[in-house]
Design an enzyme around this catalytic site. Sequence first.
Site, PDB file in Angstrom:
ATOM      1  CG  ASP A   1     -26.793 -30.524 -12.577  1.00 45.24           C
ATOM      2  OD1 ASP A   1     -26.898 -31.818 -12.184  1.00 45.24           O
ATOM      3  OD2 ASP A   1     -26.983 -30.460 -13.834  1.00 45.24           O
TER       4      ASP A   1
ATOM      5  N   GLY B   1     -29.608 -30.179  -5.787  1.00 43.84           N
ATOM      6  CA  GLY B   1     -30.930 -30.856  -5.597  1.00 43.84           C
ATOM      7  C   GLY B   1     -31.426 -31.852  -6.629  1.00 43.84           C
ATOM      8  CG  ASP B   2     -34.307 -35.411  -7.486  1.00 41.07           C
ATOM      9  OD1 ASP B   2     -34.102 -35.396  -8.696  1.00 41.07           O
ATOM     10  OD2 ASP B   2     -34.454 -36.301  -6.994  1.00 41.07           O
TER      11      ASP B   2
ATOM     12  CG  HIS C   1     -31.425 -34.908 -24.550  1.00 40.81           C
ATOM     13  ND1 HIS C   1     -30.540 -34.799 -25.428  1.00 40.81           N
ATOM     14  CD2 HIS C   1     -30.826 -34.652 -23.360  1.00 40.81           C
ATOM     15  CE1 HIS C   1     -29.332 -34.737 -24.995  1.00 40.81           C
ATOM     16  NE2 HIS C   1     -29.451 -34.728 -23.663  1.00 40.81           N
TER      17      HIS C   1
HETATM   18  N1  SAH Z   1     -27.437 -28.009 -19.025  1.00 39.40           N
HETATM   19  C1  SAH Z   1     -25.935 -28.655 -19.062  1.00 39.40           C
HETATM   20  C2  SAH Z   1     -26.041 -30.261 -18.837  1.00 39.40           C
HETATM   21  C3  SAH Z   1     -26.804 -31.034 -19.577  1.00 39.40           C
HETATM   22  S1  SAH Z   1     -26.455 -32.745 -19.176  1.00 39.40           S
HETATM   23  C4  SAH Z   1     -25.430 -28.549 -20.496  1.00 39.40           C
HETATM   24  O1  SAH Z   1     -26.168 -28.192 -21.588  1.00 39.40           O
HETATM   25  O2  SAH Z   1     -24.205 -28.465 -20.685  1.00 39.40           O
HETATM   26  C5  SAH Z   1     -28.086 -32.891 -18.079  1.00 39.40           C
HETATM   27  C6  SAH Z   1     -27.827 -32.673 -16.919  1.00 39.40           C
HETATM   28  O3  SAH Z   1     -28.987 -32.845 -15.961  1.00 39.40           O
HETATM   29  C7  SAH Z   1     -26.530 -33.082 -16.039  1.00 39.40           C
HETATM   30  O4  SAH Z   1     -25.657 -31.829 -15.605  1.00 39.40           O
HETATM   31  C8  SAH Z   1     -27.060 -33.849 -14.837  1.00 39.40           C
HETATM   32  O5  SAH Z   1     -26.073 -33.789 -13.802  1.00 39.40           O
HETATM   33  C9  SAH Z   1     -28.433 -33.177 -14.564  1.00 39.40           C
HETATM   34  N2  SAH Z   1     -29.422 -34.290 -13.909  1.00 39.40           N
HETATM   35  C10 SAH Z   1     -29.517 -35.445 -14.217  1.00 39.40           C
HETATM   36  N3  SAH Z   1     -30.396 -35.949 -13.210  1.00 39.40           N
HETATM   37  C11 SAH Z   1     -30.839 -34.976 -12.488  1.00 39.40           C
HETATM   38  C12 SAH Z   1     -31.566 -34.841 -11.126  1.00 39.40           C
HETATM   39  N4  SAH Z   1     -32.047 -35.994 -10.809  1.00 39.40           N
HETATM   40  N5  SAH Z   1     -31.652 -33.653 -10.554  1.00 39.40           N
HETATM   41  C13 SAH Z   1     -31.037 -32.647 -11.078  1.00 39.40           C
HETATM   42  N6  SAH Z   1     -30.104 -32.653 -12.053  1.00 39.40           N
HETATM   43  C14 SAH Z   1     -29.901 -33.879 -12.623  1.00 39.40           C
END
Ligand code: SAH
Length: 340
Positions: free
Chosen positions: A202, A226-227, A246
Amino acid sequence: MSSALVQDSSLRLLALGDGFIYARALHLAAELGIADLLADGARPAEELSRLTATDPGTLHSMLRALAGCGVFAERSPGCFALTAVGECLRSDHPRSVRTTIAQSGRITARAFQHADHALRTGDGAFAKAFGQPFWEFLRDNPEEGAAFDTAMQEHSRVERGAIVDAYDFPDTGRIVDVGGGDGTLLSAVLQARPKTTGVLFDLPHVVERNCIGEMRLAERCEVVGGDIFGDLPSGGDLYLMKSVLHGWTDPDVLTILRGCRRAMKPDSRLLLIERVIPPGDVPHTSKAFDFAMHVMAGGQERTGDEYTRLLTEAGFTVGRFIATGSVQSIVEAVLPSSQL
Ligand code: SAH
Protein backbone atom coordinates in the site's frame (compact mmCIF):
# COMPACT_ATOMS: atom_id res chain seq x y z
CA MET A 1 -54.69 3.79 -7.62
CA SER A 2 -56.40 4.00 -4.23
CA SER A 3 -55.90 7.16 -2.18
CA ALA A 4 -54.53 5.07 0.73
CA LEU A 5 -51.72 3.80 -1.51
CA VAL A 6 -50.93 7.31 -2.72
CA GLN A 7 -50.71 8.44 0.89
CA ASP A 8 -48.44 5.53 1.78
CA SER A 9 -46.22 6.38 -1.16
CA SER A 10 -45.99 10.00 -0.06
CA LEU A 11 -45.09 8.97 3.47
CA ARG A 12 -42.49 6.60 2.14
CA LEU A 13 -40.91 9.35 0.10
CA LEU A 14 -40.97 11.73 3.04
CA ALA A 15 -39.26 9.12 5.22
CA LEU A 16 -36.59 8.58 2.56
CA GLY A 17 -36.07 12.34 2.29
CA ASP A 18 -35.62 12.54 6.06
CA GLY A 19 -33.01 9.77 6.08
CA PHE A 20 -30.23 12.34 6.53
CA ILE A 21 -31.65 13.29 9.95
CA TYR A 22 -30.99 9.77 11.25
CA ALA A 23 -27.63 9.62 9.50
CA ARG A 24 -26.49 12.88 11.13
CA ALA A 25 -27.76 11.76 14.54
CA LEU A 26 -25.80 8.53 14.17
CA HIS A 27 -22.63 10.34 13.01
CA LEU A 28 -22.80 12.60 16.07
CA ALA A 29 -23.50 9.73 18.48
CA ALA A 30 -20.42 7.95 17.09
CA GLU A 31 -18.28 11.11 17.29
CA LEU A 32 -19.31 11.77 20.90
CA GLY A 33 -18.62 8.18 21.96
CA ILE A 34 -22.12 7.75 23.42
CA ALA A 35 -21.96 3.95 23.07
CA ASP A 36 -18.71 3.79 25.07
CA LEU A 37 -20.40 5.77 27.83
CA LEU A 38 -23.25 3.21 27.84
CA ALA A 39 -20.92 0.18 27.86
CA ASP A 40 -21.63 -0.57 31.53
CA GLY A 41 -25.39 -0.01 31.33
CA ALA A 42 -28.15 2.55 30.91
CA ARG A 43 -27.60 6.22 31.79
CA PRO A 44 -29.87 9.27 31.92
CA ALA A 45 -29.52 11.68 28.97
CA GLU A 46 -28.69 14.44 31.47
CA GLU A 47 -25.63 12.57 32.68
CA LEU A 48 -24.59 11.85 29.10
CA SER A 49 -24.97 15.52 28.27
CA ARG A 50 -22.64 16.50 31.15
CA LEU A 51 -20.06 13.92 30.05
CA THR A 52 -20.14 15.05 26.40
CA ALA A 53 -20.57 18.81 26.97
CA THR A 54 -23.80 18.90 24.96
CA ASP A 55 -27.19 20.49 25.52
CA PRO A 56 -29.36 18.06 27.53
CA GLY A 57 -32.61 18.73 25.64
CA THR A 58 -31.03 18.38 22.19
CA LEU A 59 -29.05 15.29 23.19
CA HIS A 60 -32.19 13.68 24.61
CA SER A 61 -33.99 14.38 21.36
CA MET A 62 -31.12 12.89 19.32
CA LEU A 63 -30.98 9.74 21.44
CA ARG A 64 -34.77 9.31 21.30
CA ALA A 65 -34.69 9.60 17.50
CA LEU A 66 -32.02 6.89 17.37
CA ALA A 67 -33.95 4.77 19.88
CA GLY A 68 -36.84 4.98 17.40
CA CYS A 69 -34.72 3.14 14.86
CA GLY A 70 -33.21 0.54 17.15
CA VAL A 71 -29.76 1.95 17.99
CA PHE A 72 -30.57 2.79 21.62
CA ALA A 73 -33.45 1.78 23.90
CA GLU A 74 -35.13 4.26 26.25
CA ARG A 75 -35.38 1.94 29.26
CA SER A 76 -37.20 4.47 31.44
CA PRO A 77 -38.13 8.09 30.61
CA GLY A 78 -34.93 9.91 29.66
CA CYS A 79 -32.67 6.92 30.42
CA PHE A 80 -30.92 5.23 27.48
CA ALA A 81 -29.20 1.86 26.98
CA LEU A 82 -27.50 0.13 24.06
CA THR A 83 -29.35 -2.37 21.87
CA ALA A 84 -27.47 -5.19 20.10
CA VAL A 85 -27.18 -2.83 17.10
CA GLY A 86 -25.93 0.04 19.28
CA GLU A 87 -23.26 -2.24 20.81
CA CYS A 88 -21.43 -2.11 17.44
CA LEU A 89 -20.91 1.64 18.00
CA ARG A 90 -18.66 0.82 20.98
CA SER A 91 -14.96 1.39 20.22
CA ASP A 92 -13.99 -1.94 21.79
CA HIS A 93 -16.62 -4.14 20.10
CA PRO A 94 -15.04 -6.80 17.85
CA ARG A 95 -17.38 -5.72 15.05
CA SER A 96 -17.19 -1.99 15.85
CA VAL A 97 -18.06 0.44 13.05
CA ARG A 98 -17.71 3.56 15.21
CA THR A 99 -14.76 5.08 13.34
CA THR A 100 -16.38 4.49 9.95
CA ILE A 101 -19.58 6.23 10.99
CA ALA A 102 -17.87 9.13 12.77
CA GLN A 103 -15.58 9.75 9.81
CA SER A 104 -18.50 9.52 7.44
CA GLY A 105 -20.01 12.44 9.38
CA ARG A 106 -16.84 14.53 9.11
CA ILE A 107 -15.90 13.69 5.53
CA THR A 108 -18.52 11.93 3.42
CA ALA A 109 -21.35 14.17 4.62
CA ARG A 110 -19.26 17.28 3.85
CA ALA A 111 -18.35 16.05 0.37
CA PHE A 112 -22.01 15.20 -0.22
CA GLN A 113 -22.90 18.86 0.20
CA HIS A 114 -21.31 19.15 -3.25
CA ALA A 115 -23.05 16.11 -4.73
CA ASP A 116 -24.71 18.42 -7.26
CA HIS A 117 -21.24 19.30 -8.60
CA ALA A 118 -20.45 15.61 -9.11
CA LEU A 119 -23.83 15.11 -10.74
CA ARG A 120 -23.33 17.94 -13.21
CA THR A 121 -19.68 17.31 -14.07
CA GLY A 122 -19.04 13.61 -13.39
CA ASP A 123 -16.00 14.65 -11.31
CA GLY A 124 -15.75 13.64 -7.67
CA ALA A 125 -16.84 16.37 -5.24
CA PHE A 126 -14.20 15.63 -2.62
CA ALA A 127 -11.63 18.10 -3.93
CA LYS A 128 -14.31 20.79 -4.19
CA ALA A 129 -15.21 20.30 -0.53
CA PHE A 130 -11.69 19.80 0.86
CA GLY A 131 -9.45 21.63 -1.62
CA GLN A 132 -7.36 18.58 -2.60
CA PRO A 133 -7.89 15.01 -3.84
CA PHE A 134 -8.95 12.35 -1.31
CA TRP A 135 -5.70 10.36 -0.98
CA GLU A 136 -3.61 13.56 -0.72
CA PHE A 137 -5.93 14.87 1.98
CA LEU A 138 -5.49 11.66 3.99
CA ARG A 139 -1.71 11.84 3.59
CA ASP A 140 -1.57 15.49 4.70
CA ASN A 141 -3.98 14.97 7.62
CA PRO A 142 -2.51 11.94 9.42
CA GLU A 143 -5.30 11.81 12.02
CA GLU A 144 -7.93 11.46 9.31
CA GLY A 145 -5.59 9.11 7.42
CA ALA A 146 -5.29 6.83 10.44
CA ALA A 147 -9.07 7.05 11.00
CA PHE A 148 -9.62 6.00 7.37
CA ASP A 149 -7.31 2.99 7.82
CA THR A 150 -9.24 2.07 10.96
CA ALA A 151 -12.51 2.46 9.05
CA MET A 152 -11.22 0.08 6.35
CA GLN A 153 -10.11 -2.30 9.10
CA GLU A 154 -13.63 -2.18 10.54
CA HIS A 155 -15.12 -3.15 7.17
CA SER A 156 -12.55 -5.90 6.70
CA ARG A 157 -13.12 -7.23 10.23
CA VAL A 158 -16.84 -7.55 9.52
CA GLU A 159 -16.27 -9.13 6.09
CA ARG A 160 -13.07 -11.19 6.42
CA GLY A 161 -14.67 -14.36 7.85
CA ALA A 162 -17.14 -14.56 4.96
CA ILE A 163 -14.36 -13.92 2.41
CA VAL A 164 -12.00 -16.55 3.86
CA ASP A 165 -14.89 -19.06 3.99
CA ALA A 166 -16.08 -18.36 0.44
CA TYR A 167 -12.82 -18.94 -1.43
CA ASP A 168 -10.63 -21.99 -1.51
CA PHE A 169 -7.41 -20.15 -0.64
CA PRO A 170 -4.29 -22.22 -1.50
CA ASP A 171 -2.47 -24.03 1.33
CA THR A 172 0.93 -22.79 0.20
CA GLY A 173 2.40 -19.96 -1.88
CA ARG A 174 2.88 -16.22 -1.73
CA ILE A 175 -0.19 -14.00 -1.38
CA VAL A 176 0.14 -10.33 -2.32
CA ASP A 177 -2.52 -7.90 -1.06
CA VAL A 178 -2.42 -4.83 -3.31
CA GLY A 179 -3.88 -1.75 -1.57
CA GLY A 180 -4.15 -3.97 1.48
CA GLY A 181 -4.45 -1.08 3.95
CA ASP A 182 -3.30 -2.11 7.42
CA GLY A 183 -3.27 -5.82 6.54
CA THR A 184 -6.48 -6.90 8.29
CA LEU A 185 -7.71 -9.10 5.42
CA LEU A 186 -4.25 -10.49 4.57
CA SER A 187 -3.70 -11.42 8.22
CA ALA A 188 -6.97 -13.35 8.26
CA VAL A 189 -5.96 -15.28 5.13
CA LEU A 190 -2.44 -15.99 6.43
CA GLN A 191 -3.85 -17.18 9.75
CA ALA A 192 -6.29 -19.50 7.97
CA ARG A 193 -3.44 -20.91 5.79
CA PRO A 194 -0.40 -21.30 8.09
CA LYS A 195 1.97 -22.46 5.30
CA THR A 196 1.45 -19.44 3.04
CA THR A 197 3.52 -16.25 3.03
CA GLY A 198 2.29 -12.75 2.36
CA VAL A 199 3.17 -9.35 0.97
CA LEU A 200 1.24 -6.32 2.16
CA PHE A 201 1.43 -3.51 -0.40
CA ASP A 202 0.00 0.00 0.00
CA LEU A 203 1.13 3.62 0.11
CA PRO A 204 4.26 4.03 2.28
CA HIS A 205 2.57 6.12 5.00
CA VAL A 206 -0.33 3.63 5.12
CA VAL A 207 1.71 0.42 5.47
CA GLU A 208 3.63 2.11 8.28
CA ARG A 209 0.46 1.64 10.36
CA ASN A 210 0.13 -2.10 9.59
CA CYS A 211 -1.14 -4.73 12.03
CA ILE A 212 1.17 -7.53 10.80
CA GLY A 213 3.48 -7.43 13.85
CA GLU A 214 0.54 -7.28 16.25
CA MET A 215 -0.93 -10.37 14.54
CA ARG A 216 2.45 -12.14 15.00
CA LEU A 217 2.87 -12.59 11.26
CA ALA A 218 6.05 -10.55 10.74
CA GLU A 219 8.10 -13.65 9.89
CA ARG A 220 5.69 -14.72 7.16
CA CYS A 221 4.71 -11.35 5.74
CA GLU A 222 6.69 -8.66 3.97
CA VAL A 223 5.43 -5.09 4.16
CA VAL A 224 6.09 -2.99 1.05
CA GLY A 225 5.28 0.70 0.52
CA GLY A 226 4.72 1.88 -3.04
CA ASP A 227 2.31 3.16 -5.65
CA ILE A 228 -0.30 0.96 -7.37
CA PHE A 229 0.42 2.88 -10.57
CA GLY A 230 4.10 1.89 -10.39
CA ASP A 231 5.78 -1.51 -10.03
CA LEU A 232 3.92 -4.03 -7.87
CA PRO A 233 5.63 -6.84 -5.92
CA SER A 234 6.29 -9.58 -8.46
CA GLY A 235 6.18 -13.35 -8.30
CA GLY A 236 3.12 -13.81 -6.10
CA ASP A 237 0.94 -16.89 -6.56
CA LEU A 238 -2.24 -15.08 -5.59
CA TYR A 239 -2.95 -11.36 -5.83
CA LEU A 240 -5.78 -9.78 -3.82
CA MET A 241 -7.32 -6.38 -4.40
CA LYS A 242 -10.17 -5.55 -2.06
CA SER A 243 -12.15 -2.31 -2.29
CA VAL A 244 -9.41 -0.72 -4.38
CA LEU A 245 -10.73 -0.58 -7.96
CA HIS A 246 -14.04 1.00 -6.95
CA GLY A 247 -12.13 4.20 -6.15
CA TRP A 248 -10.92 4.68 -9.70
CA THR A 249 -12.21 5.49 -13.17
CA ASP A 250 -12.11 2.87 -15.96
CA PRO A 251 -8.83 4.19 -17.52
CA ASP A 252 -7.13 4.12 -14.09
CA VAL A 253 -8.50 0.63 -13.40
CA LEU A 254 -7.02 -0.58 -16.69
CA THR A 255 -3.61 0.87 -15.74
CA ILE A 256 -3.75 -0.83 -12.32
CA LEU A 257 -4.84 -4.18 -13.79
CA ARG A 258 -2.11 -4.08 -16.43
CA GLY A 259 0.45 -3.37 -13.71
CA CYS A 260 -0.85 -6.38 -11.83
CA ARG A 261 -0.56 -8.52 -14.93
CA ARG A 262 3.09 -7.47 -15.37
CA ALA A 263 3.87 -8.47 -11.76
CA MET A 264 2.13 -11.85 -12.02
CA LYS A 265 3.65 -15.20 -13.02
CA PRO A 266 1.89 -17.04 -15.88
CA ASP A 267 0.01 -19.22 -13.37
CA SER A 268 -0.77 -16.56 -10.74
CA ARG A 269 -4.38 -15.74 -9.91
CA LEU A 270 -5.98 -12.41 -9.16
CA LEU A 271 -8.96 -11.96 -6.86
CA LEU A 272 -10.91 -8.72 -7.00
CA ILE A 273 -13.02 -8.37 -3.90
CA GLU A 274 -15.66 -5.72 -4.47
CA ARG A 275 -19.35 -4.96 -4.01
CA VAL A 276 -20.55 -6.27 -7.39
CA ILE A 277 -23.83 -4.61 -8.41
CA PRO A 278 -26.53 -7.26 -8.95
CA PRO A 279 -28.88 -6.90 -11.93
CA GLY A 280 -32.41 -5.59 -11.48
CA ASP A 281 -33.94 -3.47 -8.76
CA VAL A 282 -33.05 -5.64 -5.76
CA PRO A 283 -31.80 -3.57 -2.85
CA HIS A 284 -28.02 -3.94 -2.38
CA THR A 285 -25.49 -1.72 -0.59
CA SER A 286 -23.44 -1.64 -3.81
CA LYS A 287 -26.02 0.71 -5.30
CA ALA A 288 -25.74 3.38 -2.61
CA PHE A 289 -21.96 2.88 -2.51
CA ASP A 290 -21.83 3.31 -6.27
CA PHE A 291 -23.46 6.73 -5.97
CA ALA A 292 -21.16 7.57 -3.05
CA MET A 293 -18.06 6.59 -5.05
CA HIS A 294 -19.21 8.81 -7.94
CA VAL A 295 -19.79 11.72 -5.56
CA MET A 296 -16.62 11.27 -3.50
CA ALA A 297 -13.96 10.14 -5.90
CA GLY A 298 -15.32 9.94 -9.41
CA GLY A 299 -14.99 6.15 -8.93
CA GLN A 300 -17.80 3.62 -9.11
CA GLU A 301 -19.02 0.17 -8.12
CA ARG A 302 -19.46 -2.13 -11.10
CA THR A 303 -21.64 -4.95 -12.40
CA GLY A 304 -20.23 -8.40 -13.18
CA ASP A 305 -20.27 -7.53 -16.91
CA GLU A 306 -18.33 -4.32 -16.27
CA TYR A 307 -15.63 -6.20 -14.31
CA THR A 308 -15.46 -8.83 -17.05
CA ARG A 309 -15.02 -6.18 -19.74
CA LEU A 310 -12.23 -4.37 -17.84
CA LEU A 311 -10.40 -7.58 -16.93
CA THR A 312 -10.60 -8.83 -20.50
CA GLU A 313 -9.35 -5.52 -21.88
CA ALA A 314 -6.40 -5.68 -19.45
CA GLY A 315 -5.50 -9.16 -20.73
CA PHE A 316 -7.08 -11.44 -18.11
CA THR A 317 -9.40 -14.40 -18.44
CA VAL A 318 -12.29 -14.16 -16.04
CA GLY A 319 -13.13 -17.29 -14.13
CA ARG A 320 -15.72 -17.35 -11.42
CA PHE A 321 -17.84 -14.77 -9.63
CA ILE A 322 -18.17 -15.99 -6.07
CA ALA A 323 -20.76 -14.61 -3.67
CA THR A 324 -19.65 -14.39 -0.05
CA GLY A 325 -21.78 -14.24 3.06
CA SER A 326 -21.00 -10.48 3.13
CA VAL A 327 -21.76 -7.58 0.79
CA GLN A 328 -18.52 -8.37 -1.05
CA SER A 329 -18.17 -10.69 -4.04
CA ILE A 330 -15.00 -12.28 -5.34
CA VAL A 331 -14.08 -12.02 -9.02
CA GLU A 332 -11.41 -14.58 -9.90
CA ALA A 333 -9.16 -13.91 -12.89
CA VAL A 334 -6.13 -15.61 -14.43
CA LEU A 335 -3.79 -14.99 -17.32
CA PRO A 336 -5.03 -16.51 -20.59
CA SER A 337 -2.28 -19.15 -20.81
CA SER A 338 -3.32 -20.78 -17.55
CA GLN A 339 -6.45 -22.83 -16.86
CA LEU A 340 -8.83 -22.04 -14.02
N1 SAH B 1 -7.94 -3.38 0.85
C1 SAH B 1 -8.21 -2.63 2.07
C2 SAH B 1 -8.19 -1.10 1.86
C3 SAH B 1 -9.15 -0.57 0.83
S1 SAH B 1 -9.16 1.20 0.71
C4 SAH B 1 -9.55 -3.05 2.64
O1 SAH B 1 -10.38 -3.56 1.92
O2 SAH B 1 -9.77 -2.81 3.84
C5 SAH B 1 -8.12 1.47 -0.70
C6 SAH B 1 -6.64 1.36 -0.39
O3 SAH B 1 -5.94 1.78 -1.55
C7 SAH B 1 -6.20 2.24 0.77
O4 SAH B 1 -5.56 1.48 1.74
C8 SAH B 1 -5.26 3.24 0.10
O5 SAH B 1 -4.20 3.65 0.93
C9 SAH B 1 -4.78 2.45 -1.10
N2 SAH B 1 -4.27 3.33 -2.17
C10 SAH B 1 -4.85 4.45 -2.69
N3 SAH B 1 -4.06 4.99 -3.63
C11 SAH B 1 -2.96 4.20 -3.71
C12 SAH B 1 -1.78 4.25 -4.50
N4 SAH B 1 -1.59 5.20 -5.42
N5 SAH B 1 -0.86 3.27 -4.31
C13 SAH B 1 -1.04 2.29 -3.38
N6 SAH B 1 -2.15 2.18 -2.64
C14 SAH B 1 -3.09 3.14 -2.79
